[in-house]
Every structure is written in structure tokens, then in C-alpha cells.
Design an enzyme around this catalytic site. Sequence first.
Site, PDB file in Angstrom:
ATOM      1  N   ASP A 439     -10.648  74.279 -74.073  1.00 52.22           N
ATOM      2  CA  ASP A 439     -11.162  75.556 -74.568  1.00 52.22           C
ATOM      3  C   ASP A 439     -10.075  76.215 -75.409  1.00 52.22           C
ATOM      4  O   ASP A 439      -9.013  76.581 -74.888  1.00 52.22           O
ATOM      5  CB  ASP A 439     -11.558  76.436 -73.378  1.00 52.22           C
ATOM      6  CG  ASP A 439     -12.289  77.697 -73.793  1.00 52.22           C
ATOM      7  OD1 ASP A 439     -12.090  78.150 -74.942  1.00 52.22           O
ATOM      8  OD2 ASP A 439     -13.039  78.251 -72.961  1.00 52.22           O
ATOM      9  N   HIS A 440     -10.337  76.378 -76.701  1.00 56.75           N
ATOM     10  CA  HIS A 440      -9.319  76.913 -77.606  1.00 56.75           C
ATOM     11  C   HIS A 440      -9.027  78.395 -77.350  1.00 56.75           C
ATOM     12  O   HIS A 440      -8.079  78.948 -77.910  1.00 56.75           O
ATOM     13  CB  HIS A 440      -9.749  76.714 -79.065  1.00 56.75           C
ATOM     14  CG  HIS A 440      -8.661  76.158 -79.934  1.00 56.75           C
ATOM     15  ND1 HIS A 440      -7.373  76.639 -79.924  1.00 56.75           N
ATOM     16  CD2 HIS A 440      -8.665  75.136 -80.845  1.00 56.75           C
ATOM     17  CE1 HIS A 440      -6.638  75.978 -80.790  1.00 56.75           C
ATOM     18  NE2 HIS A 440      -7.397  75.036 -81.351  1.00 56.75           N
ATOM     19  N   ARG A 441      -9.820  79.026 -76.507  1.00 58.66           N
ATOM     20  CA  ARG A 441      -9.565  80.425 -76.189  1.00 58.66           C
ATOM     21  C   ARG A 441      -8.399  80.594 -75.220  1.00 58.66           C
ATOM     22  O   ARG A 441      -7.760  81.645 -75.187  1.00 58.66           O
ATOM     23  CB  ARG A 441     -10.816  81.075 -75.576  1.00 58.66           C
ATOM     24  CG  ARG A 441     -12.015  81.155 -76.499  1.00 58.66           C
ATOM     25  CD  ARG A 441     -13.237  81.670 -75.769  1.00 58.66           C
ATOM     26  NE  ARG A 441     -13.642  80.771 -74.686  1.00 58.66           N
ATOM     27  CZ  ARG A 441     -14.658  81.011 -73.850  1.00 58.66           C
ATOM     28  NH1 ARG A 441     -15.342  82.142 -73.975  1.00 58.66           N
ATOM     29  NH2 ARG A 441     -14.978  80.149 -72.908  1.00 58.66           N
TER      30      ARG A 441
END
Length: 469
Positions: A439-441
Site C-alpha cells: 500500500d503506497h499510502r
Amino acid sequence: MTVKTFTLPDLGEGLTEAELVGWLVQVGDTVTVDQPIAEVETAKSAVEVPCPFAGTVHELHGASGQTLDVGAPLISVDTGDRTGPPAPQGGGPRGGQTYREEERAGADPAAADDEGSGSVLIGYGTPAGGSAGRRRRPRRTAPAAEQAAATGAAHDAMASAPRLAPTVISPIVRKLAKDRGIDISTVRGSGPGGLILRRDVAAAATAPAATPREAAAPSSAPAAEPTARDPRTGLGVAGRVPVTGVRKAVAQAMTRSRTEIPEATVWVDVDATRLVELRAELKAQDPETAPGLMALIARFVLAGLVRHPELATRIETREDGSQEIVRFDGVNLGFAAQTDRGLVVPNIRDAHTLSARGLDAELRRLTELARSGKASPAELSGSTFTLNNYGVFGTDGAAAIINHPEVAILGIGRIIDRPWVVGGQLAVRKVTQLSLAFDHRVCDGGTAGGFLRMVADAVENPVSVLADL
């Protein structure tokens, strides 16, 4: 007699429905307290449901393959108490009124009196519109011969009474009729007592328009299942499979993952020759307790998560709409397991506290439970990071979908012989591919790449890494 109705209980983990796999008892059977009476499949596991009453089975609410909501009637039992009038109980919706009574409330002229039950199910109910709390007048029991005659008369009467609800139990049948634009009140049922079945709806969808006299004529044989054609492709429809149980849960989770998570994927080819050799040495020393390759890689993953804990977190949305990253004190390690019921993810609780041998024992135990359908909801939920060994299917690599609400998943491809440069010389080595979807968040490529490289280095040099664990 006293008939008590037991409703489908809350099976835990926030589950609101279950699919009825099959009955373990039949009408007329004698049951005891806590005797298993049905097998149901939730989104997480298949379980047997025990009955809290002792007595004789009076009615079974639902058929195999039907999805029931928590709190819906499941089984009615005659407890043998003849000191008072029938009093259905069970604590379910509508004061424990049975499912069959609700379905047929509008179809039974005797039930559609001035008082009315007020109970409505999928648009049907008594015409009087009485409140749910009002009691219905008890019916007198007729001799068996009179009841049989009355059943036949009621069947014929329903065919000529278009304002009465049809005799139909399954919500699937109603939905099928709605999807095909069929007024279900015009369909003649081929089941017992005129019960409308799916084949009746399918027959009505393909049958030519009948005259009123033909529609009123009794049918002496069940309608045959027609071969429908798909209007878009023109091909015959071989069958329709409802999305239920595990497949429904997987579909929902994967859709939510793709919708909510901005994921990225990194991967690397790894020389696993030394790991395979180490595994062979351990097995030669102690064949019974030697950890498998999956357990050894799991141990490397847990070491990597100690250095990069961001990959075992969760993102939560607060009431004001803001988001926060939740970190955990430890890791529950999930692993994808293919079963006859579909793909499930058992998880090893507090996996960070276990050695490679301990992880191997848990992997074997949970895999067996999952494949036998005996894993509990708690054992099939709560993971914070997942391993996916798709190499067992003979594939080299894949871009796995993150197991929502986790933020990362590590995939392991098959280990095969490939040409590899070692010390400037070409050699045949045992090579596999590791892929990490994240998850790039919660992190950037640097964190994801650092974690994946650490696991890859451990696979290539397992002895030195295990010495530090």
C-alpha cells in the site's frame, strides 16, 4: 404441544449471514440439547450448529444452498410440553414467527383475516396491516383426511386467486422471477402443494403466452428445465452459480482492496540453492521436525518486518474522515491456503514469537484445519501480513492482491533450475521469484525495496541469517 423456533445464532467475527450447506436431521427426528442439526458455511469457515432444545423436529427453515441472515428462523422443535397452546420461541426477528409462516402468510386465506400478522417478507404479508405485536388467532387442527383435501382445494384456489401471494419459499426463486420480468403469481408450481421451484420460473420464461383457460389448467408433470440462451453472446447458458460463502467473501475483499488501496508491486529473482540445501540437511538430521521451505521463508519475513514494521500495519478512517496508520506490537502472519471451499487465509497468531520449527508446526496444523473446513473464524481472520506461495501451482510469479485491510503481501514463485552467474561463471542454480505488493499510502518504494531485499538476502544466505534469529 409446544413448538420452539431456534434462530440462526451470531457465529462471531461480525458475520451477518451464512449459507446452509445441509441438514443433519429431518422432520420427525428426535433431537437432544446441543445436538448438531445443520452445517452452515460462513464467509470464513464451515461449522455445525447445535440445537438448544430437545424434542421432535417440527420444521426445517431453509434448503441446502440457501443463504440465511443471522436471527432468521433455522429449526422448529416440538419440545413435548402439552400444557399450553403452541408458542413459537427463539428470540429471532418478528417474535420468533417461523419462516414458512411468513412466506405463506399472504397465500393462506385463513391467515388473511381481519386481525392479520402484520409480518412482511419480501413484499408479502397479510392485507389487514396489523402490527407485529398483535397475536394471531390459533387455528383448529383438522383430521388428516380433511387436511389432505383442504391442501388440494387450496392449491386449486390459489390458481384462480390472482391477488393472493404465491406459494414460494426460496428468495432465490423470487429474485430469479424478478430478474426475468415474470409475475410470480402467474407461475404454477410443480413442487409439493403447488410450491414454486426454480425450474417453474425458468419454464415460464421460455413458454409462449398462454390463454386464461390454459393458464388455469392443472399441470400433471413437473416442468422440464429449458435451455436458455444468453442474449449478448447467443450461446446457450450451461448453468448459473450463485456467488456465496467463501467465494462471496473473497470477491468482496478483493474488490474492496482494488478500490481502496493504491498498491504498487516490486519483485526480485533469488538464488535459493543454499536454502534448498539447508532444508535437505535439516531433514536428514531430523525428518520429523525439520521445518519446510515455507516456514524458513516465513521466519525471514518476520525478521524483515521487525526492521520494516510499516508493512504490517493497517489504515483506519476516523469518524471525522481523517485517516491514521495503526501499528501493532507483533505480527499475526497469514498465509493463503487453497481448499475445496475456495481460497482462505489462516493466520498464525503472535508469529513473531515462534521459531522456524514452531512456524512449521502451525502452518501444517492450520492448513489441515482450513482444508477440512474446521478452522474457526478467529483462525481465518486477524492477520497483519500475508504470505502467498503461488509456486505450488507451478507459476513463476504474480502480482498478488493485498488481503484487505492489510497493507502488504509477499508472493513466492516456484523454485526451478535456471542458469545463474556465480563468481563470474555460469551455473545451474535453484532460482525463485519474490514479489511484494504494498500500500503506497503507508510507505514508499525505498521501504518496500529494503524489506524485499532483506528477505532475498536471507534466502540466498540462510545460515548466517538464522544464526542471528
